[in-house]
Design a protein around this motif. Structure first.
Motif, mmCIF file in Angstrom:
data_model
loop_
_atom_site.group_PDB
_atom_site.id
_atom_site.type_symbol
_atom_site.label_atom_id
_atom_site.label_comp_id
_atom_site.label_asym_id
_atom_site.label_seq_id
_atom_site.Cartn_x
_atom_site.Cartn_y
_atom_site.Cartn_z
ATOM 1 N N ASP A 1 0.828 -1.206 0.000
ATOM 2 C CA ASP A 1 0.000 0.000 0.000
ATOM 3 C C ASP A 1 0.865 1.260 0.000
ATOM 4 O O ASP A 1 0.611 2.205 -0.740
ATOM 5 C CB ASP A 1 -0.936 0.027 1.210
ATOM 6 C CG ASP A 1 -2.017 -1.034 1.129
ATOM 7 O OD1 ASP A 1 -2.339 -1.485 0.007
ATOM 8 O OD2 ASP A 1 -2.546 -1.407 2.196
ATOM 9 N N ARG A 2 1.870 1.276 0.849
ATOM 10 C CA ARG A 2 2.761 2.432 0.899
ATOM 11 C C ARG A 2 3.541 2.575 -0.411
ATOM 12 O O ARG A 2 3.751 3.679 -0.893
ATOM 13 C CB ARG A 2 3.723 2.323 2.067
ATOM 14 C CG ARG A 2 3.045 2.564 3.395
ATOM 15 C CD ARG A 2 4.060 2.417 4.536
ATOM 16 N NE ARG A 2 3.403 2.567 5.800
ATOM 17 C CZ ARG A 2 3.330 3.706 6.463
ATOM 18 N NH1 ARG A 2 3.878 4.787 5.980
ATOM 19 N NH2 ARG A 2 2.711 3.765 7.620
ATOM 20 N N CYS B 1 1.260 4.094 -3.094
ATOM 21 C CA CYS B 1 1.082 5.527 -2.844
ATOM 22 C C CYS B 1 2.337 6.296 -3.253
ATOM 23 O O CYS B 1 2.262 7.341 -3.905
ATOM 24 C CB CYS B 1 0.756 5.756 -1.372
ATOM 25 S SG CYS B 1 0.480 7.487 -0.962
ATOM 26 N N ASN C 1 2.919 9.163 -6.696
ATOM 27 C CA ASN C 1 3.420 10.536 -6.588
ATOM 28 C C ASN C 1 4.874 10.683 -7.042
ATOM 29 O O ASN C 1 5.472 11.744 -6.850
ATOM 30 C CB ASN C 1 3.286 11.009 -5.137
ATOM 31 C CG ASN C 1 1.853 11.039 -4.693
ATOM 32 O OD1 ASN C 1 1.038 11.718 -5.288
ATOM 33 N ND2 ASN C 1 1.533 10.280 -3.661
#
Length: 92
Positions: A25-26, A29, A33
């Motif tokens: 998940d990290r 993310c 970006n």
């Protein structure tokens, strides 16, 4: 040192001695970006590459490669007789 990180609170500060959890998940993310982050950091990268003055045939270790633009930039500078090794926290 253990590979076990599931019991670590990722919101604890580094000063507490806890290691944040790096998971899928990290990573997703972070990757979402990555382009904006690379644009923001480009002036820093430019200054570092200017100072390093990499030459063909040199060997480079790129620590914390992220999505890889600095690794590619280093390769362009040192190829074809040089080498670039990149490492990062991500498993992929």
């Amino acid at each position: 040192m253990s590979d076990r990180t599931s019991d670590v609170d990722s919101n604890q500060s580094p000063a507490s001695g806890a290691q944040p959890v790096w998971n899928e998940d990290r990573a997703a993310c972070w990757l979402a970006n990555a382009d904006a982050r690379e644009r923001q950091l480009q002036p820093v990268s430019d200054a570092l590459f200017e100072r390093a003055s990499l030459q063909p045939g040199e060997r480079v270790l790129d620590v914390g490669v992220g999505s890889g633009p600095t690794t590619g930039q280093a390769w362009e500078a040192v190829r074809s007789d040089g080498s670039v090794t990149g490492i990062d926290i991500g498993r992929r």
